[in-house]
Scaffold this motif. Structure first.
Motif, PDB file in Angstrom:
ATOM      1  N   ARG A  97       0.814  -1.227   0.000  1.00 21.62           N
ATOM      2  CA  ARG A  97       0.000   0.000   0.000  1.00 21.62           C
ATOM      3  C   ARG A  97       0.845   1.274   0.000  1.00 21.62           C
ATOM      4  O   ARG A  97       0.576   2.173  -0.807  1.00 21.62           O
ATOM      5  CB  ARG A  97      -0.994   0.002   1.147  1.00 21.62           C
ATOM      6  CG  ARG A  97      -1.897   1.230   1.050  1.00 21.62           C
ATOM      7  CD  ARG A  97      -3.192   1.088   1.746  1.00 21.62           C
ATOM      8  NE  ARG A  97      -4.019   2.232   1.413  1.00 21.62           N
ATOM      9  CZ  ARG A  97      -5.306   2.242   1.457  1.00 21.62           C
ATOM     10  NH1 ARG A  97      -5.950   1.162   1.811  1.00 21.62           N
ATOM     11  NH2 ARG A  97      -5.982   3.310   1.139  1.00 21.62           N
ATOM     12  N   GLU A 130       0.598   4.032  -2.969  1.00 25.18           N
ATOM     13  CA  GLU A 130       0.182   5.417  -2.712  1.00 25.18           C
ATOM     14  C   GLU A 130       1.151   6.429  -3.297  1.00 25.18           C
ATOM     15  O   GLU A 130       0.777   7.568  -3.583  1.00 25.18           O
ATOM     16  CB  GLU A 130       0.040   5.649  -1.201  1.00 25.18           C
ATOM     17  CG  GLU A 130      -1.156   4.950  -0.602  1.00 25.18           C
ATOM     18  CD  GLU A 130      -1.224   5.073   0.909  1.00 25.18           C
ATOM     19  OE1 GLU A 130      -0.223   5.506   1.542  1.00 25.18           O
ATOM     20  OE2 GLU A 130      -2.282   4.727   1.473  1.00 25.18           O
ATOM     21  N   GLY A 174      -1.751   6.563  -7.203  1.00 24.70           N
ATOM     22  CA  GLY A 174      -1.545   6.975  -5.819  1.00 24.70           C
ATOM     23  C   GLY A 174      -2.719   7.701  -5.193  1.00 24.70           C
ATOM     24  O   GLY A 174      -3.168   7.340  -4.097  1.00 24.70           O
ATOM     25  N   ARG A 213      -4.895   6.275  -2.042  1.00 31.81           N
ATOM     26  CA  ARG A 213      -4.988   7.032  -0.778  1.00 31.81           C
ATOM     27  C   ARG A 213      -6.440   7.228  -0.348  1.00 31.81           C
ATOM     28  O   ARG A 213      -6.751   7.222   0.833  1.00 31.81           O
ATOM     29  CB  ARG A 213      -4.286   8.378  -0.905  1.00 31.81           C
ATOM     30  CG  ARG A 213      -2.778   8.273  -0.759  1.00 31.81           C
ATOM     31  CD  ARG A 213      -2.128   9.644  -0.628  1.00 31.81           C
ATOM     32  NE  ARG A 213      -2.141  10.416  -1.862  1.00 31.81           N
ATOM     33  CZ  ARG A 213      -1.264  10.284  -2.847  1.00 31.81           C
ATOM     34  NH1 ARG A 213      -0.276   9.421  -2.740  1.00 31.81           N
ATOM     35  NH2 ARG A 213      -1.347  11.024  -3.935  1.00 31.81           N
TER      36      ARG A 213
END
Length: 106
Positions: A67, A71, A77, A81
């Motif tokens: 993750r 991001e 990204g 997020r």
């Protein structure tokens, strides 16, 4: 074994059943079938155990560790997020499983 016919269309099972047909009569008697079932269930059990390990430990670990990297990617990204953890986890798990299934076909 009158009245009981076992028809198998799956090549690996046919080969495996022929391996256990000790008297080579084309049919498995009770003891041959028991030996066949024992071997077959051991193979299936090993595969199921491996898949449980992969789905309960390996894939969640990959998802959590990936993750932060996802991001920081320019195109995805911002989407990553904003995505809640369950959605991100479900999408990543699906992608990992799909990629793994494609890899096994090769």
């Amino acid at each position: 074994m009158e009245g009981h016919v076992l028809i198998m269309n799956c090549e690996p099972l046919v080969g495996l059943s022929q391996t256990f047909d000790r008297n080579e009569d084309g049919m498995l008697d009770r003891t041959e079938f028991a030996a066949f079932l024992e071997k077959f269930t051991k193979n299936v059990s090993a595969r199921v155990s491996t898949n449980i390990l992969i789905f309960s430990i390996v894939i969640p670990t990959i998802v959590v560790w990936s993750r932060p990297g996802a991001e920081s990617l320019p195109l995805v990204g911002p989407i990553v997020r904003r995505a809640p953890n369950p959605i991100y986890s479900a999408v990543m798990t699906t992608l990992i499983v799909f990629a793994g299934s494609q890899f096994r076909k090769v």
